[in-house]
Design a protein around this motif. Structure first.
Motif, PDB file in Angstrom:
ATOM      1  N   ASN A 107       1.959  -5.933 -10.890  1.00  0.00           N
ATOM      2  CA  ASN A 107       0.882  -5.349 -11.694  1.00  0.00           C
ATOM      3  C   ASN A 107       0.134  -4.267 -10.909  1.00  0.00           C
ATOM      4  N   ILE A 108      -0.167  -4.542  -9.636  1.00  0.00           N
ATOM      5  CA  ILE A 108      -0.860  -3.560  -8.790  1.00  0.00           C
ATOM      6  C   ILE A 108       0.025  -2.334  -8.582  1.00  0.00           C
ATOM      7  N   PHE A 109       1.300  -2.564  -8.323  1.00  0.00           N
ATOM      8  CA  PHE A 109       2.270  -1.488  -8.166  1.00  0.00           C
ATOM      9  C   PHE A 109       2.317  -0.636  -9.435  1.00  0.00           C
ATOM     10  N   TYR A 110       2.258  -1.300 -10.589  1.00  0.00           N
ATOM     11  CA  TYR A 110       2.302  -0.614 -11.869  1.00  0.00           C
ATOM     12  C   TYR A 110       1.057   0.240 -12.078  1.00  0.00           C
ATOM     13  N   MET A 111      -0.054  -0.201 -11.522  1.00  0.00           N
ATOM     14  CA  MET A 111      -1.267   0.600 -11.620  1.00  0.00           C
ATOM     15  C   MET A 111      -1.111   1.891 -10.813  1.00  0.00           C
ATOM     16  N   GLY A 112      -0.405   1.820  -9.683  1.00  0.00           N
ATOM     17  CA  GLY A 112      -0.129   3.026  -8.908  1.00  0.00           C
ATOM     18  C   GLY A 112       0.661   4.030  -9.711  1.00  0.00           C
ATOM     19  N   ILE A 113       1.651   3.530 -10.465  1.00  0.00           N
ATOM     20  CA  ILE A 113       2.424   4.393 -11.350  1.00  0.00           C
ATOM     21  C   ILE A 113       1.491   5.164 -12.278  1.00  0.00           C
ATOM     22  N   ASN A 114       0.522   4.454 -12.823  1.00  0.00           N
ATOM     23  CA  ASN A 114      -0.307   5.045 -13.864  1.00  0.00           C
ATOM     24  C   ASN A 114      -1.460   5.885 -13.335  1.00  0.00           C
ATOM     25  N   ILE A 115      -1.871   5.677 -12.081  1.00  0.00           N
ATOM     26  CA  ILE A 115      -2.823   6.608 -11.474  1.00  0.00           C
ATOM     27  C   ILE A 115      -2.169   7.987 -11.365  1.00  0.00           C
ATOM     28  N   GLY A 116      -0.924   7.994 -10.905  1.00  0.00           N
ATOM     29  CA  GLY A 116      -0.186   9.258 -10.842  1.00  0.00           C
ATOM     30  C   GLY A 116       0.004   9.874 -12.211  1.00  0.00           C
ATOM     31  N   THR A 124       0.829  -1.211   0.000  1.00  0.00           N
ATOM     32  CA  THR A 124       0.000   0.000   0.000  1.00  0.00           C
ATOM     33  C   THR A 124       0.861   1.259   0.000  1.00  0.00           C
ATOM     34  N   PHE A 125       1.891   1.281   0.859  1.00  0.00           N
ATOM     35  CA  PHE A 125       2.723   2.477   0.981  1.00  0.00           C
ATOM     36  C   PHE A 125       3.673   2.628  -0.203  1.00  0.00           C
ATOM     37  N   LEU A 126       4.216   1.521  -0.704  1.00  0.00           N
ATOM     38  CA  LEU A 126       5.057   1.595  -1.893  1.00  0.00           C
ATOM     39  C   LEU A 126       4.233   2.013  -3.110  1.00  0.00           C
ATOM     40  N   PHE A 127       3.011   1.505  -3.182  1.00  0.00           N
ATOM     41  CA  PHE A 127       2.066   1.875  -4.235  1.00  0.00           C
ATOM     42  C   PHE A 127       1.829   3.386  -4.227  1.00  0.00           C
ATOM     43  N   LEU A 128       1.516   3.941  -3.065  1.00  0.00           N
ATOM     44  CA  LEU A 128       1.213   5.378  -2.967  1.00  0.00           C
ATOM     45  C   LEU A 128       2.458   6.233  -3.173  1.00  0.00           C
ATOM     46  N   SER A 129       3.602   5.773  -2.672  1.00  0.00           N
ATOM     47  CA  SER A 129       4.855   6.508  -2.871  1.00  0.00           C
ATOM     48  C   SER A 129       5.189   6.605  -4.345  1.00  0.00           C
ATOM     49  N   GLU A 130       5.078   5.466  -5.040  1.00  0.00           N
ATOM     50  CA  GLU A 130       5.368   5.454  -6.469  1.00  0.00           C
ATOM     51  C   GLU A 130       4.328   6.249  -7.244  1.00  0.00           C
TER      52      GLU A 130
END
Length: 553
Positions: A146-155, A14-20
């Motif tokens: 894949n979930i982490f990559y989605m965080g990239i693309n929300i940003g 969750t935190f790595l997702f939001l940080s990225e």
């Protein structure tokens, strides 16, 4: 999505997702307006299409070249958390400094971003892989990436709307400052979540036989700088022009040689049980270069397509009012007098066949049929060009759950393809996306008329599927195959391949105006991707065999 992360994945995600997400918010906000800013005559640096594409390609190439060194320093000395925090702060400062309209300051701020990304990018990806290293989560690593990559693309999706509103209302400088603020938020979130991944922030140290950091600086970094200087000067001195495109391109190619040699030496000196995994990774790195060469034209050739060849007129009253109110659009006034001063390359003014400079007259009217032109002095409301760069991340956000669900469904039936197979299919699907843009060229009569934005939407949609098969899978593959002691360094190798591809994307984009038939420009891109896909499928048996030896898919 948050519930899914809490139940099925480690809390640190969750935190790595939001940080990225916030780091990418800053980066893609900056990169989304970068070439537009460089070409702006009134408030930018009035660069030509070729000049801006060359600088853009060099910049994003160097941004992804430094992770090789940042990964090495994190592996051996700083650890991942300190490297991520340091890198984030350097990038945040760099974005904010871009608000100062000065070419020397621009280069300095670009340097801070280049160094900062070197510390941030490979190490947050490696740390993510580490938190999936326990038996409880190891089988969900691909899904986690894949979930982490989605965080990239929300940003990457939301940032362009902020960028458009800020540069339209207040100017370029405020948009760059917003990018810096986004980066600082990402760093704050990362620090807040430290307790969830502190245990996985383990320095690998130096193994007997490894090159010392001083030796690497002397043998790799210093020679790279020297080689770059030679590449900048020598070809022009000897033959009167650059070998490939421009002096900066030659410098980049020369500078890469010592770094590529370093990765080759890792393979040559590796232990017997490490050789085949390292060889597999280096092969994947080479194959995906052409993917990035085409994909990263979103900031150059595809932005030009959106700006010059796409119908951006807000004809729907509701859309026009909404975009105007939110400052996502601009008014342009039609004047017959300005048009004859320029040739059919839209913004290029020539004298005796020599390009002088590009000018910021309203390019929108250049390829509109006469019967559809507004009256003299009439205005049109157009959505901001940089918003087109939110199409790709929007597709990523929409398609990631579907791709994850597909692979989960296949996994439950023991039919999930290997990570290497996913990458090969990603290359092939990406090649198909270029056919959509070829269709767009023919639809508009090779620029005679503007085409619907749906062509861009469709093209980005197809390449996004290819991207989801390839990019997060590449990060996952590095995490799976890398020897533990050099995981982050090999992650830097993945970004080195990205760097070379990024520079090649800039080289290809500088050729845009040389193609009278724009379909031929896209046919070149299609051929490059198809060639890369064929090589990947040819190597699959060998790659899958190595992964089976390691007991992974």
């Amino acid at each position: 999505m948050n519930e899914t992360i809490k139940v099925k994945h480690p809390k640190g995600l969750t935190f790595l997702f939001l940080s990225e997400m916030w780091e990418r918010f800053g980066y893609y906000l900056m990169i989304g307006i970068f070439t537009l800013y460089l070409k702006d005559v009134k408030a930018g640096f009035s660069m030509t299409e070729a000049e801006s594409a060359d600088l853009y390609g060099t910049f994003i190439a160097l941004v992804f070249l430094t992770p090789f060194l940042g990964g090495l320093i994190a592996d051996r000395y700083l650890g991942y958390a300190k490297s991520i925090i340091l890198g984030g702060l350097l990038m945040g400062v760099g974005y904010c400094m871009m608000a100062v309209h000065s070419l020397p300051i621009l280069y300095l701020s670009m340097t801070l971003v280049i160094i900062g990304n070197g510390f941030f990018k490979p190490n947050i990806s490696t740390l993510l892989g580490n938190i999936y290293s326990t038996p409880e989560y190891s089988d969900k690593k691909d899904e986690g990436y894949n979930i982490f990559y989605m965080g990239i693309n929300i940003g990457a999706f939301i940032c362009n709307f902020f960028g458009a509103a800020l540069y339209i209302m207040l100017g370029w400088g405020y948009a760059f400052i917003a990018a810096g603020v986004g980066m600082f938020i990402g760093v704050a979130i990362f620090i807040y979540g430290m307790k969830h991944y502190r245990a996985f922030d383990v320095k690998k140290g130096v193994k007997e036989g490894d090159m010392s950091f001083l030796k690497i600086v002397l043998v790799i970094l210093v020679p790279s700088v020297i080689a770059g200087v030679i590449g900048w000067i020598l070809p022009t001195k000897l033959i009167g022009h650059a070998l490939v495109g421009s002096a900066s391109t030659d410098a980049f190619i020369f500078a890469c040689v010592p770094v590529i040699y370093f990765y080759g030496s890792l393979l040559a000196k590796a232990d017997k049980d490490e050789k085949r995994p390292i060889a597999a990774l280096l092969t994947i790195f080479a194959v995906v270069i052409l993917f990035w060469a085409v994909f990263k034209q979103n900031g150059t050739a595809l932005t030009t397509w959106a700006d010059r060849y796409t119908d951006r007129h807000l004809q729907n009253p509701v859309a026009e009012k909404t975009f105007s109110k939110l400052n996502f659009s601009q008014n342009f006034t039609y004047s017959k007098d300005s048009i004859p001063l320029y040739d059919n390359a839209f913004r290029i003014q020539k004298k005796d066949g020599i390009v002088l400079k590009e000018y910021n007259y309203p390019t929108y009217f250049k390829n509109i049929p006469a019967d559809k032109l507004p009256a003299e002095g009439g205005k049109v409301e157009l959505w901001a060009t940089n918003l087109s760069q939110s199409i790709n991340p929007a597709w990523v956000i929409l398609l990631t759950p579907l791709v994850v669900a597909l692979f989960t469904w296949l996994r439950n039936r023991k039919r999930e393809p290997s990570t290497a197979t996913k990458i090969a299919f990603g290359l092939f699907i990406s090649a198909l996306s270029v056919l959509v843009m070829i269709g767009a060229v023919y639809s508009g009569g090779n620029g005679a008329e503007k085409v619907s934005v749906l062509w861009l939407v469709a093209g980005y949609g197809v390449i996004t599927i290819g991207e989801l098969f390839l990019s997060p899978m590449g990060l996952s593959l590095v995490s799976k195959l890398s020897p533990v002691r050099i995981t982050s360094l090999m992650m830097g190798g993945w970004f080195l391949a990205t760097s070379i591809g990024n520079k090649l994307s800039g080289v290809l984009a500088t050729l845009w105006d040389t193609y009278e038939n724009k379909a031929n420009f896209f046919w070149v891109n299609f051929s490059l991707l198809l060639f890369s896909a064929v090589i990947a499928f040819f190597l699959l048996k060998w790659l899958n065999g190595i992964m089976e030896e390691k007991g992974i898919k």
